[in-house]
Design a protein around this motif. Structure first.
Motif, PDB file in Angstrom:
ATOM      1  N   SER A  14      -4.279 -50.600 -71.899  1.00 53.12           N
ATOM      2  CA  SER A  14      -5.610 -51.072 -72.269  1.00 53.12           C
ATOM      3  C   SER A  14      -6.008 -50.448 -73.610  1.00 53.12           C
ATOM      4  CB  SER A  14      -6.642 -50.686 -71.206  1.00 53.12           C
ATOM      5  OG  SER A  14      -7.926 -51.141 -71.609  1.00 53.12           O
ATOM      6  N   ARG A  16      -9.014 -49.435 -73.914  1.00 53.69           N
ATOM      7  CA  ARG A  16     -10.054 -48.473 -73.539  1.00 53.69           C
ATOM      8  C   ARG A  16      -9.510 -47.587 -72.421  1.00 53.69           C
ATOM      9  NH1 ARG A  16     -14.367 -52.751 -70.717  1.00 53.69           N
ATOM     10  NH2 ARG A  16     -13.080 -53.285 -68.917  1.00 53.69           N
ATOM     11  N   GLY A  19     -10.243 -47.701 -67.689  1.00 52.03           N
ATOM     12  CA  GLY A  19     -10.666 -49.066 -67.362  1.00 52.03           C
ATOM     13  C   GLY A  19     -10.139 -49.484 -65.996  1.00 52.03           C
ATOM     14  N   ASN A  20     -10.296 -50.761 -65.704  1.00 55.40           N
ATOM     15  CA  ASN A  20      -9.948 -51.269 -64.375  1.00 55.40           C
ATOM     16  C   ASN A  20      -8.455 -51.217 -64.087  1.00 55.40           C
ATOM     17  OD1 ASN A  20     -12.608 -52.021 -63.479  1.00 55.40           O
ATOM     18  ND2 ASN A  20     -12.558 -53.573 -65.094  1.00 55.40           N
ATOM     19  N   SER A  21      -7.636 -51.554 -65.079  1.00 49.11           N
ATOM     20  CA  SER A  21      -6.191 -51.535 -64.828  1.00 49.11           C
ATOM     21  C   SER A  21      -5.727 -50.113 -64.545  1.00 49.11           C
ATOM     22  CB  SER A  21      -5.424 -52.159 -66.000  1.00 49.11           C
ATOM     23  OG  SER A  21      -5.756 -51.552 -67.230  1.00 49.11           O
ATOM     24  N   PRO A  85      -4.633 -54.720 -68.953  1.00 49.10           N
ATOM     25  CA  PRO A  85      -5.655 -55.750 -68.760  1.00 49.10           C
ATOM     26  C   PRO A  85      -5.080 -57.088 -69.202  1.00 49.10           C
ATOM     27  CG  PRO A  85      -6.077 -54.572 -70.814  1.00 49.10           C
ATOM     28  CD  PRO A  85      -4.829 -53.968 -70.208  1.00 49.10           C
ATOM     29  N   LEU A  86      -5.574 -58.158 -68.604  1.00 47.16           N
ATOM     30  CA  LEU A  86      -5.190 -59.485 -69.087  1.00 47.16           C
ATOM     31  C   LEU A  86      -6.038 -59.801 -70.311  1.00 47.16           C
ATOM     32  CD1 LEU A  86      -3.335 -61.884 -68.104  1.00 47.16           C
ATOM     33  CD2 LEU A  86      -5.436 -62.929 -67.233  1.00 47.16           C
ATOM     34  N   TYR A  87      -5.386 -60.035 -71.444  1.00 46.40           N
ATOM     35  CA  TYR A  87      -6.073 -60.445 -72.666  1.00 46.40           C
ATOM     36  C   TYR A  87      -5.572 -61.848 -73.019  1.00 46.40           C
ATOM     37  CZ  TYR A  87      -7.931 -55.789 -74.157  1.00 46.40           C
ATOM     38  OH  TYR A  87      -8.616 -54.603 -74.277  1.00 46.40           O
ATOM     39  N   TRP A  88      -6.473 -62.805 -73.033  1.00 44.52           N
ATOM     40  CA  TRP A  88      -6.091 -64.174 -73.387  1.00 44.52           C
ATOM     41  C   TRP A  88      -4.859 -64.620 -72.596  1.00 44.52           C
ATOM     42  CZ3 TRP A  88      -9.786 -66.842 -75.213  1.00 44.52           C
ATOM     43  CH2 TRP A  88     -10.748 -66.239 -76.025  1.00 44.52           C
ATOM     44  N   TYR A  89      -4.891 -64.361 -71.305  1.00 42.74           N
ATOM     45  CA  TYR A  89      -3.851 -64.806 -70.365  1.00 42.74           C
ATOM     46  C   TYR A  89      -2.510 -64.126 -70.577  1.00 42.74           C
ATOM     47  CZ  TYR A  89      -7.547 -68.166 -70.020  1.00 42.74           C
ATOM     48  OH  TYR A  89      -8.791 -68.723 -69.883  1.00 42.74           O
ATOM     49  N   SER A 128      -8.043 -58.294 -64.461  1.00 44.68           N
ATOM     50  CA  SER A 128      -8.717 -59.280 -65.309  1.00 44.68           C
ATOM     51  C   SER A 128     -10.050 -59.619 -64.685  1.00 44.68           C
ATOM     52  CB  SER A 128      -7.872 -60.546 -65.479  1.00 44.68           C
ATOM     53  OG  SER A 128      -8.215 -61.504 -64.492  1.00 44.68           O
ATOM     54  N   SER A 129     -10.898 -60.273 -65.458  1.00 44.08           N
ATOM     55  CA  SER A 129     -12.205 -60.670 -64.934  1.00 44.08           C
ATOM     56  C   SER A 129     -12.162 -62.062 -64.309  1.00 44.08           C
ATOM     57  CB  SER A 129     -13.252 -60.615 -66.047  1.00 44.08           C
ATOM     58  OG  SER A 129     -12.806 -61.363 -67.151  1.00 44.08           O
ATOM     59  N   GLY A 130     -10.976 -62.666 -64.291  1.00 46.54           N
ATOM     60  CA  GLY A 130     -10.859 -64.028 -63.755  1.00 46.54           C
ATOM     61  C   GLY A 130     -10.030 -64.084 -62.493  1.00 46.54           C
ATOM     62  N   GLY A 161     -11.945 -57.387 -62.229  1.00 51.37           N
ATOM     63  CA  GLY A 161     -13.055 -56.583 -62.718  1.00 51.37           C
ATOM     64  C   GLY A 161     -13.321 -56.891 -64.168  1.00 51.37           C
ATOM     65  N   SER A 162     -14.549 -56.671 -64.590  1.00 49.53           N
ATOM     66  CA  SER A 162     -14.892 -56.870 -65.996  1.00 49.53           C
ATOM     67  C   SER A 162     -15.266 -55.516 -66.611  1.00 49.53           C
ATOM     68  CB  SER A 162     -16.036 -57.876 -66.117  1.00 49.53           C
ATOM     69  OG  SER A 162     -16.324 -58.103 -67.465  1.00 49.53           O
TER      70      SER A 162
HETATM   71  C1  LIG Z   1      -9.710 -59.420 -75.934  1.00 52.13           C
HETATM   72  C2  LIG Z   1      -9.958 -59.666 -74.469  1.00 52.13           C
HETATM   73  C3  LIG Z   1      -9.393 -60.774 -73.875  1.00 52.13           C
HETATM   74  C4  LIG Z   1      -9.596 -61.022 -72.522  1.00 52.13           C
HETATM   75  N1  LIG Z   1      -8.993 -62.097 -71.963  1.00 52.13           N
HETATM   76  C5  LIG Z   1      -9.164 -62.352 -70.644  1.00 52.13           C
HETATM   77  C6  LIG Z   1      -8.522 -63.466 -70.031  1.00 52.13           C
HETATM   78  O1  LIG Z   1      -7.774 -64.213 -70.643  1.00 52.13           O
HETATM   79  N2  LIG Z   1      -8.756 -63.701 -68.716  1.00 52.13           N
HETATM   80  C7  LIG Z   1      -9.579 -62.887 -67.978  1.00 52.13           C
HETATM   81  O2  LIG Z   1      -9.739 -63.142 -66.791  1.00 52.13           O
HETATM   82  N3  LIG Z   1     -10.150 -61.777 -68.516  1.00 52.13           N
HETATM   83  C8  LIG Z   1      -9.970 -61.494 -69.829  1.00 52.13           C
HETATM   84  N4  LIG Z   1     -10.554 -60.372 -70.396  1.00 52.13           N
HETATM   85  C9  LIG Z   1     -11.295 -59.431 -69.517  1.00 52.13           C
HETATM   86  C10 LIG Z   1     -10.418 -58.219 -69.113  1.00 52.13           C
HETATM   87  O3  LIG Z   1      -9.164 -58.635 -68.616  1.00 52.13           O
HETATM   88  C11 LIG Z   1     -11.139 -57.410 -68.011  1.00 52.13           C
HETATM   89  O4  LIG Z   1     -12.373 -56.904 -68.500  1.00 52.13           O
HETATM   90  C12 LIG Z   1     -10.290 -56.247 -67.484  1.00 52.13           C
HETATM   91  O5  LIG Z   1     -10.940 -55.632 -66.393  1.00 52.13           O
HETATM   92  C13 LIG Z   1     -10.066 -55.186 -68.572  1.00 52.13           C
HETATM   93  O6  LIG Z   1      -9.185 -54.194 -68.050  1.00 52.13           O
HETATM   94  P1  LIG Z   1      -9.339 -52.658 -68.515  1.00 52.13           P
HETATM   95  O7  LIG Z   1     -10.686 -52.215 -67.980  1.00 52.13           O
HETATM   96  O8  LIG Z   1      -8.187 -51.963 -67.860  1.00 52.13           O
HETATM   97  O9  LIG Z   1      -9.274 -52.642 -69.998  1.00 52.13           O
HETATM   98  C14 LIG Z   1     -10.381 -60.120 -71.740  1.00 52.13           C
HETATM   99  C15 LIG Z   1     -10.953 -59.003 -72.361  1.00 52.13           C
HETATM  100  C16 LIG Z   1     -10.756 -58.764 -73.709  1.00 52.13           C
HETATM  101  C17 LIG Z   1     -11.382 -57.559 -74.362  1.00 52.13           C
END
Ligand SMILES: Cc1cc2nc3c(=O)[nH]c(=O)nc-3n(C[C@H](O)[C@H](O)[C@H](O)COP(=O)(O)O)c2cc1C
Length: 188
Positions: A14, A16, A19-21, A85-89, A128-130, A161-162
């Protein structure tokens, strides 16, 4: 269940901290057998220069600095846990950058990286938040990476989680975390 000689490397990717992961990986790691050797690295603490494809420009030089450190940590592990974390899938940049470096490490002449990766187990912990379904392409990608490297595929632990800490409300993910490392999809 992992063997007692297992050494788990948790690569936190991540951008940050805490975080959630990361929290989900910590929940899963609590259920590793007592005494299992673990190393936890935040990839943002070991930045790598932008990856450049030198495959067709002569040999890659032996890795230096953070590249060398991460390669050695990778090789010393029996079990590699990519925490993302999932970023843009897909993967966040620190994780993608790390995986791209495998391509260089495979071709550096000082160590037989690909041969030494064979037989290790590759695991993924993703937040991920989705929906879980949105992370399926990433699971498929990482499984193919494991297959290419002739690694075992351990499994894919997903949580929702978000905001940091939201993962603690995902009861299903926390339940799955309890069993995660004791139920490798492919038995060694
Ligand atoms: C740049 C960016 C892209 C993201 N893309 C997605 C996504 O494609 N699908 C989704 O469900 N969440 C997406 N998220 C939300 C994160 O996956 C979610 O907040 C996750 O809990 C972050 O994990 P972390 O706390 O370990 O960093 C995105 C967040 C960021 C900052």
């Amino acid at each position: 269940m992992p063997e007692s000689a297992s050494k788990f490397l948790f690569l936190l990717s991540s951008t940050r901290r805490q975080g959630n992961s990361e929290q989900l990986a910590q929940a899963a790691a609590q259920h590793l057998p007592a005494g299992t050797e673990q190393q936890w690295l935040q990839l943002i603490d070991y930045p790598l220069p932008d990856f450049v494809d030198l495959r067709h420009d002569g040999a890659y030089p032996p890795p230096e600095g953070n590249s060398h450190f991460l390669r050695e940590a990778t090789l010393q592990a029996t079990d590699l846990v990519l925490v993302a974390p999932l970023y843009w899938y897909t993967l966040p940049v620190p994780a993608k950058q790390y995986l791209d470096y495998w391509s260089a490490w495979m071709r550096a002449t000082d160590v037989a990286f690909r041969e030494q990766m064979q037989g290790k187990t590759f695991w993924a912990v993703v937040a991920s938040s989705g929906d879980r379904a949105d992370a399926q392409p990433l699971e498929d990608t990482l499984k193919l990476c494991a297959q290419y490297m002739r690694m075992h595929w351990g499994g894919f632990l997903f949580g929702n989680g978000s905001r940091p800490g939201d993962i603690q409300q995902d009861a299903l993910a926390l339940e799955q975390a309890r069993q995660f490392f004791s139920e490798a999809e492919i038995v060694k």
